[in-house]
Design a protein around this motif. Structure first.
Motif, PDB file in Angstrom:
ATOM      1  N   ALA A  83      -3.424  11.777   2.932  1.00 45.94           N
ATOM      2  CA  ALA A  83      -4.681  12.087   3.625  1.00 45.94           C
ATOM      3  C   ALA A  83      -5.647  10.902   3.646  1.00 45.94           C
ATOM      4  CB  ALA A  83      -5.356  13.274   2.949  1.00 45.94           C
ATOM      5  N   LEU A  84      -5.294   9.839   2.925  1.00 48.64           N
ATOM      6  CA  LEU A  84      -6.203   8.691   2.859  1.00 48.64           C
ATOM      7  C   LEU A  84      -5.979   7.742   4.038  1.00 48.64           C
ATOM      8  CD1 LEU A  84      -5.895   7.803  -0.961  1.00 48.64           C
ATOM      9  CD2 LEU A  84      -7.676   9.157   0.150  1.00 48.64           C
ATOM     10  N   THR A  85      -7.044   7.048   4.411  1.00 50.19           N
ATOM     11  CA  THR A  85      -6.899   6.017   5.438  1.00 50.19           C
ATOM     12  C   THR A  85      -6.319   4.761   4.779  1.00 50.19           C
ATOM     13  OG1 THR A  85      -9.081   5.095   5.010  1.00 50.19           O
ATOM     14  CG2 THR A  85      -8.967   6.872   6.641  1.00 50.19           C
ATOM     15  N   GLU A  86      -5.899   3.820   5.593  1.00 53.88           N
ATOM     16  CA  GLU A  86      -5.349   2.573   5.043  1.00 53.88           C
ATOM     17  C   GLU A  86      -6.371   1.878   4.143  1.00 53.88           C
ATOM     18  OE1 GLU A  86      -1.775   2.765   5.318  1.00 53.88           O
ATOM     19  OE2 GLU A  86      -2.337   0.690   4.899  1.00 53.88           O
ATOM     20  N   ASP A  87      -7.611   1.875   4.593  1.00 57.72           N
ATOM     21  CA  ASP A  87      -8.671   1.231   3.830  1.00 57.72           C
ATOM     22  C   ASP A  87      -8.863   1.910   2.467  1.00 57.72           C
ATOM     23  OD1 ASP A  87     -10.809  -0.601   3.502  1.00 57.72           O
ATOM     24  OD2 ASP A  87     -12.219   1.037   3.916  1.00 57.72           O
ATOM     25  N   ASN A 114       0.822  -1.215   0.000  1.00 62.81           N
ATOM     26  CA  ASN A 114       0.000   0.000   0.000  1.00 62.81           C
ATOM     27  C   ASN A 114       0.854   1.263   0.000  1.00 62.81           C
ATOM     28  OD1 ASN A 114      -2.426  -1.210  -0.051  1.00 62.81           O
ATOM     29  ND2 ASN A 114      -3.134  -0.521   1.952  1.00 62.81           N
ATOM     30  N   SER A 115       2.121   1.110  -0.351  1.00 66.15           N
ATOM     31  CA  SER A 115       3.014   2.268  -0.214  1.00 66.15           C
ATOM     32  C   SER A 115       2.756   3.314  -1.302  1.00 66.15           C
ATOM     33  CB  SER A 115       4.475   1.812  -0.294  1.00 66.15           C
ATOM     34  OG  SER A 115       4.770   1.385  -1.609  1.00 66.15           O
ATOM     35  N   LYS A 116       3.185   4.512  -1.011  1.00 65.62           N
ATOM     36  CA  LYS A 116       3.032   5.613  -1.964  1.00 65.62           C
ATOM     37  C   LYS A 116       3.867   5.350  -3.216  1.00 65.62           C
ATOM     38  CE  LYS A 116       2.899  10.654  -1.933  1.00 65.62           C
ATOM     39  NZ  LYS A 116       3.114  11.846  -1.121  1.00 65.62           N
ATOM     40  N   GLU A 117       5.051   4.767  -3.003  1.00 66.88           N
ATOM     41  CA  GLU A 117       5.942   4.480  -4.133  1.00 66.88           C
ATOM     42  C   GLU A 117       5.258   3.518  -5.101  1.00 66.88           C
ATOM     43  OE1 GLU A 117       6.889   4.331  -0.904  1.00 66.88           O
ATOM     44  OE2 GLU A 117       7.921   6.271  -1.014  1.00 66.88           O
ATOM     45  N   TYR A 118       4.577   2.524  -4.526  1.00 66.35           N
ATOM     46  CA  TYR A 118       3.892   1.549  -5.376  1.00 66.35           C
ATOM     47  C   TYR A 118       2.730   2.213  -6.117  1.00 66.35           C
ATOM     48  CZ  TYR A 118       1.434  -2.678  -6.828  1.00 66.35           C
ATOM     49  OH  TYR A 118       0.802  -3.630  -7.572  1.00 66.35           O
ATOM     50  N   LEU A 119       2.026   3.078  -5.418  1.00 68.20           N
ATOM     51  CA  LEU A 119       0.924   3.812  -6.054  1.00 68.20           C
ATOM     52  C   LEU A 119       1.467   4.626  -7.235  1.00 68.20           C
ATOM     53  CD1 LEU A 119      -2.029   4.933  -6.092  1.00 68.20           C
ATOM     54  CD2 LEU A 119      -1.270   6.646  -4.461  1.00 68.20           C
ATOM     55  N   GLU A 120       2.593   5.295  -7.006  1.00 71.48           N
ATOM     56  CA  GLU A 120       3.198   6.109  -8.079  1.00 71.48           C
ATOM     57  C   GLU A 120       3.580   5.246  -9.276  1.00 71.48           C
ATOM     58  OE1 GLU A 120       5.147   9.786  -5.500  1.00 71.48           O
ATOM     59  OE2 GLU A 120       6.263   7.911  -5.706  1.00 71.48           O
ATOM     60  N   LYS A 121       4.097   4.067  -8.952  1.00 70.65           N
ATOM     61  CA  LYS A 121       4.496   3.143 -10.020  1.00 70.65           C
ATOM     62  C   LYS A 121       3.276   2.726 -10.853  1.00 70.65           C
ATOM     63  CE  LYS A 121       6.825  -1.251 -10.536  1.00 70.65           C
ATOM     64  NZ  LYS A 121       7.157  -2.494  -9.859  1.00 70.65           N
ATOM     65  N   ILE A 148      -5.526   1.363  -4.579  1.00 73.92           N
ATOM     66  CA  ILE A 148      -4.455   0.556  -5.177  1.00 73.92           C
ATOM     67  C   ILE A 148      -5.042  -0.692  -5.841  1.00 73.92           C
ATOM     68  CG2 ILE A 148      -2.448  -0.909  -4.578  1.00 73.92           C
ATOM     69  CD1 ILE A 148      -1.551   1.479  -2.776  1.00 73.92           C
ATOM     70  N   PHE A 149      -6.013  -1.309  -5.182  1.00 74.31           N
ATOM     71  CA  PHE A 149      -6.671  -2.476  -5.770  1.00 74.31           C
ATOM     72  C   PHE A 149      -7.351  -2.081  -7.086  1.00 74.31           C
ATOM     73  CE2 PHE A 149     -10.598  -5.072  -6.161  1.00 74.31           C
ATOM     74  CZ  PHE A 149      -9.984  -6.284  -6.423  1.00 74.31           C
ATOM     75  N   ASN A 150      -8.015  -0.944  -7.070  1.00 77.29           N
ATOM     76  CA  ASN A 150      -8.702  -0.444  -8.263  1.00 77.29           C
ATOM     77  C   ASN A 150      -7.712  -0.242  -9.419  1.00 77.29           C
ATOM     78  OD1 ASN A 150      -9.045   2.337  -9.760  1.00 77.29           O
ATOM     79  ND2 ASN A 150     -11.129   1.640  -9.366  1.00 77.29           N
ATOM     80  N   LEU A 151      -6.562   0.374  -9.126  1.00 75.61           N
ATOM     81  CA  LEU A 151      -5.581   0.654 -10.175  1.00 75.61           C
ATOM     82  C   LEU A 151      -4.940  -0.629 -10.695  1.00 75.61           C
ATOM     83  CD1 LEU A 151      -3.833   3.853  -8.714  1.00 75.61           C
ATOM     84  CD2 LEU A 151      -5.697   3.737 -10.364  1.00 75.61           C
ATOM     85  N   GLU A 152      -4.683  -1.540  -9.770  1.00 73.26           N
ATOM     86  CA  GLU A 152      -4.109  -2.838 -10.188  1.00 73.26           C
ATOM     87  C   GLU A 152      -5.076  -3.549 -11.138  1.00 73.26           C
ATOM     88  OE1 GLU A 152      -3.548  -4.697  -6.390  1.00 73.26           O
ATOM     89  OE2 GLU A 152      -1.377  -4.494  -6.491  1.00 73.26           O
ATOM     90  N   LYS A 153      -6.348  -3.542 -10.755  1.00 74.32           N
ATOM     91  CA  LYS A 153      -7.374  -4.233 -11.547  1.00 74.32           C
ATOM     92  C   LYS A 153      -7.488  -3.603 -12.941  1.00 74.32           C
ATOM     93  CE  LYS A 153     -11.866  -3.882 -10.679  1.00 74.32           C
ATOM     94  NZ  LYS A 153     -13.172  -3.905 -10.034  1.00 74.32           N
ATOM     95  N   GLU A 154      -7.467  -2.275 -12.968  1.00 74.29           N
ATOM     96  CA  GLU A 154      -7.584  -1.580 -14.246  1.00 74.29           C
ATOM     97  C   GLU A 154      -6.370  -1.877 -15.134  1.00 74.29           C
ATOM     98  OE1 GLU A 154      -7.936   2.686 -14.018  1.00 74.29           O
ATOM     99  OE2 GLU A 154      -8.077   2.880 -16.195  1.00 74.29           O
ATOM    100  N   LEU A 155      -5.198  -1.833 -14.517  1.00 76.77           N
ATOM    101  CA  LEU A 155      -3.969  -2.083 -15.279  1.00 76.77           C
ATOM    102  C   LEU A 155      -3.983  -3.497 -15.871  1.00 76.77           C
ATOM    103  CD1 LEU A 155      -1.216  -0.929 -16.140  1.00 76.77           C
ATOM    104  CD2 LEU A 155      -0.268  -1.823 -14.011  1.00 76.77           C
ATOM    105  N   LYS A 156      -4.399  -4.436 -15.044  1.00 76.20           N
ATOM    106  CA  LYS A 156      -4.451  -5.829 -15.495  1.00 76.20           C
ATOM    107  C   LYS A 156      -5.428  -5.969 -16.663  1.00 76.20           C
ATOM    108  CE  LYS A 156      -5.165 -10.404 -13.500  1.00 76.20           C
ATOM    109  NZ  LYS A 156      -5.748 -11.146 -12.400  1.00 76.20           N
ATOM    110  N   ALA A 157      -6.590  -5.345 -16.538  1.00 79.99           N
ATOM    111  CA  ALA A 157      -7.612  -5.444 -17.587  1.00 79.99           C
ATOM    112  C   ALA A 157      -7.137  -4.798 -18.879  1.00 79.99           C
ATOM    113  CB  ALA A 157      -8.900  -4.794 -17.109  1.00 79.99           C
ATOM    114  N   LEU A 158      -6.469  -3.658 -18.763  1.00 82.77           N
ATOM    115  CA  LEU A 158      -5.991  -2.975 -19.970  1.00 82.77           C
ATOM    116  C   LEU A 158      -4.887  -3.773 -20.653  1.00 82.77           C
ATOM    117  CD1 LEU A 158      -5.930   0.761 -18.762  1.00 82.77           C
ATOM    118  CD2 LEU A 158      -7.506  -0.258 -20.403  1.00 82.77           C
ATOM    119  N   LYS A 159      -4.011  -4.366 -19.834  1.00 80.29           N
ATOM    120  CA  LYS A 159      -2.923  -5.156 -20.420  1.00 80.29           C
ATOM    121  C   LYS A 159      -3.453  -6.414 -21.087  1.00 80.29           C
ATOM    122  CE  LYS A 159       1.190  -3.530 -18.145  1.00 80.29           C
ATOM    123  NZ  LYS A 159       2.251  -3.736 -17.178  1.00 80.29           N
ATOM    124  N   ALA A 160      -4.536  -6.949 -20.525  1.00 74.77           N
ATOM    125  CA  ALA A 160      -5.116  -8.184 -21.071  1.00 74.77           C
ATOM    126  C   ALA A 160      -5.721  -7.954 -22.456  1.00 74.77           C
ATOM    127  CB  ALA A 160      -6.189  -8.715 -20.126  1.00 74.77           C
TER     128      ALA A 160
END
Lengths: 225, 60
Positions: free
Chosen positions: B36-40, B5-12, B46-58
């Protein structure tokens, strides 16, 4: 622009027909891959929009239904002036400007976050406060300057009185919120030609100078320790 | 899904999605909001971005 005119524009925006497909019309409808790509992006953006909505509720400290109708309080993140049930600004709900143009996803979320600004006092710059971005404070609130002028004219004297009482009791972090707010108001004052507004809010800024003094005293005290 | 959940990973993730034509301005906003965001909320984004990236790459 008068408040009546703003209200009319707002109502007009509420009546704007929403494109149920929410598809970017620059996309070639004959290109299935481009359409699919667009659909994936739109779905993901809508999910992020839901998260942004959660953030707004958290900042506001309550849901739309739970918003206090009157009263004034400080939370850890914001200065919250409840003057009526909050609602999402029409642009955020519809994803379109009042003129009917589709908003970019960033702007849609910005508008949503500005709903939090509305919730917490019609332009106290909470969006900027939570991001720590002073520029955003100014940008976010200035775009609502006209609305704020109406707000301050209507509720100003009561809010000013309550703000001063709050400032006296505020903790260090909360005072920082008040100072950010003051700077925002100063910026708005520079931008407006409305004499009545300048008189009303200018008076408040002068009175709330005490907050800055208190803040400086606290910093000096902390430095000594 | 990752537990990162790190900021670096989000940036990536944002960089990767921008390569896929996503809206840089919007995604940069989430990076700005990160602190400013909570952990949740971070997890959801991050889950949303991962999912989108995966779908676009697919799609390729």
């Amino acid at each position: 622009m008068s408040f009546d005119e703003i209200e009319k524009l707002s109502n007009k925006a509420s009546e704007t027909k929403i494109d149920p497909t929410n598809i970017d019309h620059n996309i070639d409808p004959e290109n299935p891959e481009a359409l699919k790509k667009q659909e994936i992006k739109e779905d993901a953006q809508n999910e992020r929009f839901d998260v942004a909505e959660d953030v707004v509720e958290r900042i506001a400290g309550c849901t739309q239904e739970e918003t206090p109708k009157t009263g004034l309080r400080l939370t850890s993140n914001s200065l919250n002036i409840g003057v009526g049930p909050w609602k999402l600004v029409p642009e955020a709900v519809h994803g379109k400007t009042m003129a009917g143009e589709k908003l970019s996803s960033k702007d849609r979320i910005m508008y949503l976050l500005m709903s939090a600004v509305n919730v917490t006092g019609y332009g106290l710059g909470v969006t900027g406060v939570i991001t720590g971005d002073k520029k955003m404070v100014v940008a976010g609130t200035l775009s609502y300057a006209t609305y704020q002028i109406w707000f301050w004219k209507k509720f100003g004297p009561k809010v000013i009185k309550d703000l001063i009482e709050l400032a006296k009791k505020a903790k260090i972090r909360q005072r920082q919120q008040l100072i950010i707010f003051l700077r925002t108001v100063e910026q708005i004052l520079e931008e407006t030609d409305d004499v009545e507004f300048q008189r009303l809010v200018g008076g408040m800024v002068a009175r709330l100078e005490t907050v800055k003094i208190l803040e400086n005293e606290q910093i000096k005290k902390n430095d000594k320790q | 899904m990752t537990n990162n959940n790190s900021k670096e990973y989000l940036e990536k993730l944002v960089v990767e999605l921008c390569k896929e034509g996503e809206d840089k301005e919007e995604l940069s906003l989430w990076v700005d909001l990160y602190d400013a965001l909570t952990e949740d909320e971070r997890t959801k984004i991050i889950f949303n971005l991962e999912k989108e990236l995966k779908a676009l790459k697919a799609l390729k």
